[in-house]
Design an enzyme around this catalytic site. Sequence first.
Site, short mmCIF file in Angstrom:
data_model
loop_
_atom_site.label_atom_id
_atom_site.label_comp_id
_atom_site.label_asym_id
_atom_site.label_seq_id
_atom_site.Cartn_x
_atom_site.Cartn_y
_atom_site.Cartn_z
N GLY A 38 1.50 -7.46 0.78
CA GLY A 38 0.44 -6.73 1.47
C GLY A 38 0.43 -6.88 2.98
CB SER A 39 2.91 -7.80 5.58
OG SER A 39 3.97 -6.89 5.46
CG ASN A 44 6.47 5.04 -0.07
OD1 ASN A 44 5.93 3.95 -0.29
ND2 ASN A 44 7.78 5.21 -0.18
CG HIS A 98 12.10 3.35 1.73
ND1 HIS A 98 12.10 2.65 0.53
CD2 HIS A 98 13.41 3.45 2.11
CE1 HIS A 98 13.35 2.35 0.20
NE2 HIS A 98 14.16 2.82 1.14
CD GLU A 108 13.64 14.44 -6.65
OE1 GLU A 108 14.65 13.93 -6.14
OE2 GLU A 108 13.42 15.66 -6.67
CG ASP A 123 11.85 5.30 -1.72
OD1 ASP A 123 10.62 5.14 -1.63
OD2 ASP A 123 12.61 4.42 -2.17
C1 GRF Z 1 7.75 -2.91 2.91
O1 GRF Z 1 8.99 -3.26 3.42
C2 GRF Z 1 7.68 -1.44 2.60
O2 GRF Z 1 8.44 -0.68 3.47
C3 GRF Z 1 8.27 -1.37 1.22
O3 GRF Z 1 7.80 -2.52 0.57
C4 GRF Z 1 7.52 -3.52 1.53
C5 GRF Z 1 6.10 -3.93 1.32
O4 GRF Z 1 5.78 -5.03 2.09
N1 GRF Z 1 7.91 -0.13 0.55
P1 GRF Z 1 4.29 -5.52 2.19
O5 GRF Z 1 3.79 -5.79 0.77
O6 GRF Z 1 3.47 -4.46 2.87
O7 GRF Z 1 4.34 -6.80 2.99
#
Ligand code: GRF
Length: 209
Positions: free
Chosen positions: A16-17, A111, A113, A147, A149
């Site tokens: 959850g960063s 989202n 990624h 789909e 990403d």
């Molecule tokens: C991040 O790198 C995000 O891009 C990917 O999953 C990770 C989640 O990290 N989809 P966090 O839980 O938000 O720290």
Amino acid sequence: MADSPLVIGVLASGRGSNLQSILNAIQSGALKARVGVVVSDKRDAEALVKARAHHLPAFFLDPRAYPDREGYDEAVVQTLSAHQVELVVLAGFMRLVTKKFLDPFQNKVINIHPSLLPAFPGLNAHRQALTHGVKVSGCTVHFVDSEMDHGPIIAQVCVPVLEGDTESSLADRILAEEHRVLPRVIQYYADGKIKCEGRKVLIEDGLSI
Ligand code: GRF
């Protein structure tokens, strides 16, 4: 009300960063929005702990309690709707969403990624980047479709891949950019400046990240 803050629902499976970066941006005034609810498919997700520390409604919805992905998504949609969510942010949510999810939230699910999509979708994006020997990677914020990403791209930030990078050093460098770009994209969305037309995303004034 015309100027009440955008209500965000955050879905996260892990630490959850990115949720934290959204909360920080809200706290600092950089993002005029409110997190209405946080949902996780993992009981022990650190994201839930972070949400509760901020006194936010935070729910673990157990995928095993539903007969199929559609049933699960209906439950998630119910939870989001019950909290008046207007934009759903997938921040490390490790599930593909179905039509049951996307139909009621058309062009309202984004989202993040950790690669420059369409390169390296799916799991282990950093490992894939290192294996391919790319010199530049980064992160992508995109609208979600069914789909993985894959949906229309809203914003991308480049990050150099350095000699000697490990998965973890590359991930850290990209994550710092994720934390910067995601709240900014959400603010643009809240301002009504992001429009999706098919695969094309139009950003009024251009997105300065
Ligand atoms: C991040 O790198 C995000 O891009 C990917 O999953 C990770 C989640 O990290 N989809 P966090 O839980 O938000 O720290």
